[in-house]
Design an enzyme around this catalytic site. Structure first.
Site, PDB file in Angstrom:
ATOM      1  N   VAL A 405      16.589  44.845  -5.814  1.00 34.25           N
ATOM      2  CA  VAL A 405      15.660  44.884  -6.946  1.00 34.25           C
ATOM      3  C   VAL A 405      14.429  45.726  -6.611  1.00 34.25           C
ATOM      4  O   VAL A 405      13.836  46.328  -7.503  1.00 34.25           O
ATOM      5  CB  VAL A 405      15.260  43.464  -7.421  1.00 34.25           C
ATOM      6  CG1 VAL A 405      16.467  42.710  -7.943  1.00 34.25           C
ATOM      7  CG2 VAL A 405      14.566  42.669  -6.350  1.00 34.25           C
ATOM      8  N   ASP A 406      14.044  45.791  -5.346  1.00 35.58           N
ATOM      9  CA  ASP A 406      12.930  46.673  -4.974  1.00 35.58           C
ATOM     10  C   ASP A 406      13.283  48.132  -5.250  1.00 35.58           C
ATOM     11  O   ASP A 406      12.488  48.883  -5.827  1.00 35.58           O
ATOM     12  CB  ASP A 406      12.586  46.503  -3.487  1.00 35.58           C
ATOM     13  CG  ASP A 406      11.336  45.660  -3.274  1.00 35.58           C
ATOM     14  OD1 ASP A 406      10.477  45.637  -4.161  1.00 35.58           O
ATOM     15  OD2 ASP A 406      11.229  45.024  -2.214  1.00 35.58           O
TER      16      ASP A 406
END
Length: 554
Positions: A405-406
């Site tokens: 998700v980063d």
């Protein structure tokens, strides 16, 4: 690219192919997709990193490389359209297929090729997440060693050697792609209910998040124009050789999401000024080192100009406001309210520079049940249920140690900023951009998902793991290759394929016209792979992914 994605970008598809039209400008996009998603995951090492906590390469159930490639394609289209409006006649954009997968490997590749080592030896049991007394899997996030010690004391664990031995593996889990902690820590969580663990975390300024099934939805990004009419552009237009040349980006971010966005904008020609506190970003000298700089820091911040500002002091806040006021883009990932306290929130910037783009790369994105003030990759994966989509049915739905998700969040920040800059070029309006890690998790949840079965997992052999592309190859064809009847059971086919070393099987399968690969476990081999030619660059003492796009100019 999907029609929905094109609508989000604000451009119109001219045909079923990747050609878009913006006014009278026609721009073509060429995306090379050389291999199917599972084989690409194997070739680039994504499976190896995803499987580090499990001791063997594992397939990711979400087509993450495809997601990243589509987001890079959107950025390339927007950058090309911006370039045309700024006087650079871009006619087409090329994007090699592996470029998306490589975005998830940025710091892993730098670490693997930089020669540095982690300041601890892995030992213990994988985790978190850990199971609580009432059967809840709980993921943790905390930012200081003092909070770490205080949290475990609240759970009744006072042994300094056990608690201390767990801190560095926990801190470095984002960079290492694995986390092994002393078994006593898992035992302490197991003696308490989830409510007790969450209360202990809240008391220490930490976050404890229950691993959930997919349920949360958030937009990938939103753009809100600044109030008022269009801003007259009185700047003298100098000739440009890159889409964002001559534009300034002021980036006040740390960790991964924001720095990746700034790096992508630098790849497009922007002058990126990175604001750091006195003494520099905490990652600048954090091992593993590449030369005398942290490999991960170098991977995401190379080519940026660093300005150290003590914005806790009035003079520093003045300097920050002045810097932001002179920027075309100001991006930060501070906690909610901090930008306002420093006098550089979106309303402040709209007054100081109404033509600027203000971008907030947040964690929780304003979801009403956000678990706490800290949003890390793995806690967001737990909250959004990402793990349930990554692993086979019946396996624990734990987050992946790939910073999914980063990285997806950083790609979304860059895409949203480019969309806002494109709108500014078209209408004269600056605006506010909002993105979040939760929005990134939503994008991943909406991506194609793979079937599970014996032929969809890496197949263990005497030497290496074999990956085939059964979604693109009929099972009966694989059965025939193995000398089995057409209706052979997939598990029997997998067993037969695993009877010879993976590299031998790949050669045999390729000769038969079947796509396959050995699951790569050593990322240091990537620079020598001819399939990645032109996509990696050597920077100082390590290798990193290079500029993903190629712009054709008439």
């Amino acid at each position: 690219m999907s029609a929905e994605h094109l609508r989000l970008l604000g451009v119109r598809a001219e045909s079923a192919g990747f050609a878009v039209r913006d006014g009278t400008s026609r721009l073509e996009l060429f995306v090379d997709r050389p291999v199917p998603e599972p084989v690409l995951q194997a070739l680039t090492g994504l499976m190896a990193i995803h499987g580090r906590d499990h001791g063997a390469p594992r397939r990711l159930g979400i087509d993450v490389a495809t997601v990243a490639t589509e987001l890079l394609a959107g950025q390339g289209l927007l950058a090309g359209l911006i370039a045309r409006r700024r006087g650079l006649n871009v006619t087409a954009v090329d994007l090699p297929g592996p470029a998306g997968a490589l975005q998830f490997l940025t710091h892993h590749l730098a670490i693997a090729t930089g020669g540095g080592t982690f300041p601890y030896a892995p030992a213990g049991v994988p985790g978190p997440p850990f199971a609580t007394a009432d059967g809840v899997l709980v993921e943790l996030e905390m930012l200081s060693g003092d909070d770490w010690v205080a949290f475990w004391r609240r759970l009744g664990l006072d042994r300094a050697d056990e608690v201390g031995a767990g801190w560095l593996p926990f801190v470095y889990r984002y960079l290492a792609g694995r986390c092994e902690l002393p078994p006593a820590l898992a035992g302490a969580v197991r003696r308490h209910s989830f409510a007790q663990v969450r209360a202990a975390a809240e008391a220490c300024g930490a976050v404890a998040v229950a691993v959930r099934e997919p349920a949360t939805a958030a937009p990938p990004w939103t753009i809100t124009p600044h109030p008022g009419g269009p801003v007259a552009d009185g700047r003298r237009r100098a000739p440009i050789a890159a889409p964002l040349q001559g534009l300034r980006v002021v980036e006040a971010t740390s960790r991964l999401q924001g720095p990746l966005a700034g790096l992508l904008l630098r790849h497009l020609g922007a002058d990126v000024v990175k604001v750091e506190p006195p003494g520099g970003d905490f990652g600048r000298y954090s091992p593993p080192l590449a030369g005398d700089v942290g490999a991960a820091y170098l991977a995401y911040n190379r080519g940026k100009r660093v300005v150290e500002i003590d914005y806790k002091r009035p003079a520093g806040r003045d300097d920050l406001r002045e810097l932001a006021a002179g920027a075309d883009v100001f991006v930060h990932n501070w906690r909610p309210g901090r930008a306002g306290a420093l006098g550089v929130d979106s309303a402040d910037l709209a007054r100081l520079n109404p033509a600027a783009v203000y971008a907030y790369a947040s964690g929780w994105g304003g979801v009403p049940d956000a678990p706490g003030p800290i949003a890390g990759d793995f806690t967001v994966q737990a909250y959004a249920g990402t793990g349930a989509l990554l692993h086979p049915p019946g396996d624990p739905p734990v987050p992946s140690r790939l910073t999914l998700v980063d990285v997806t969040g950083g790609l979304l920040v860059a895409e949203a900023i480019l969309a806002a800059l494109h709108e500014r070029e078209r209408t004269g309006h600056g605006g506010r951009v909002d993105t979040s890690l939760v929005g990134a998790a939503t994008v991943l949840a909406g991506a194609p998902h793979r079937r599970w079965g014996p032929l969809h997992e890496p197949i263990p052999t005497a030497a290496g793991h074999l990956v085939v592309a059964p979604d693109d190859t009929p099972v009966r064809e694989l059965a025939g290759f193995c000398g089995l009847p057409p209706d052979a059971d997939p598990a029997t086919i997998a067993g037969r394929l695993g009877e010879r070393p993976a590299a031998h099987r790949v050669a045999e399968l390729q000769a038969a016209g079947i796509v396959a690969a050995v699951a790569r476990t050593d990322l240091a081999e990537l620079p020598a792979d001819p399939r990645l030619s032109g996509l990696l660059e050597h920077h100082g003492t390590c290798w990193v992914p290079g500029t993903p796009w190629r712009f054709h100019v008439r």
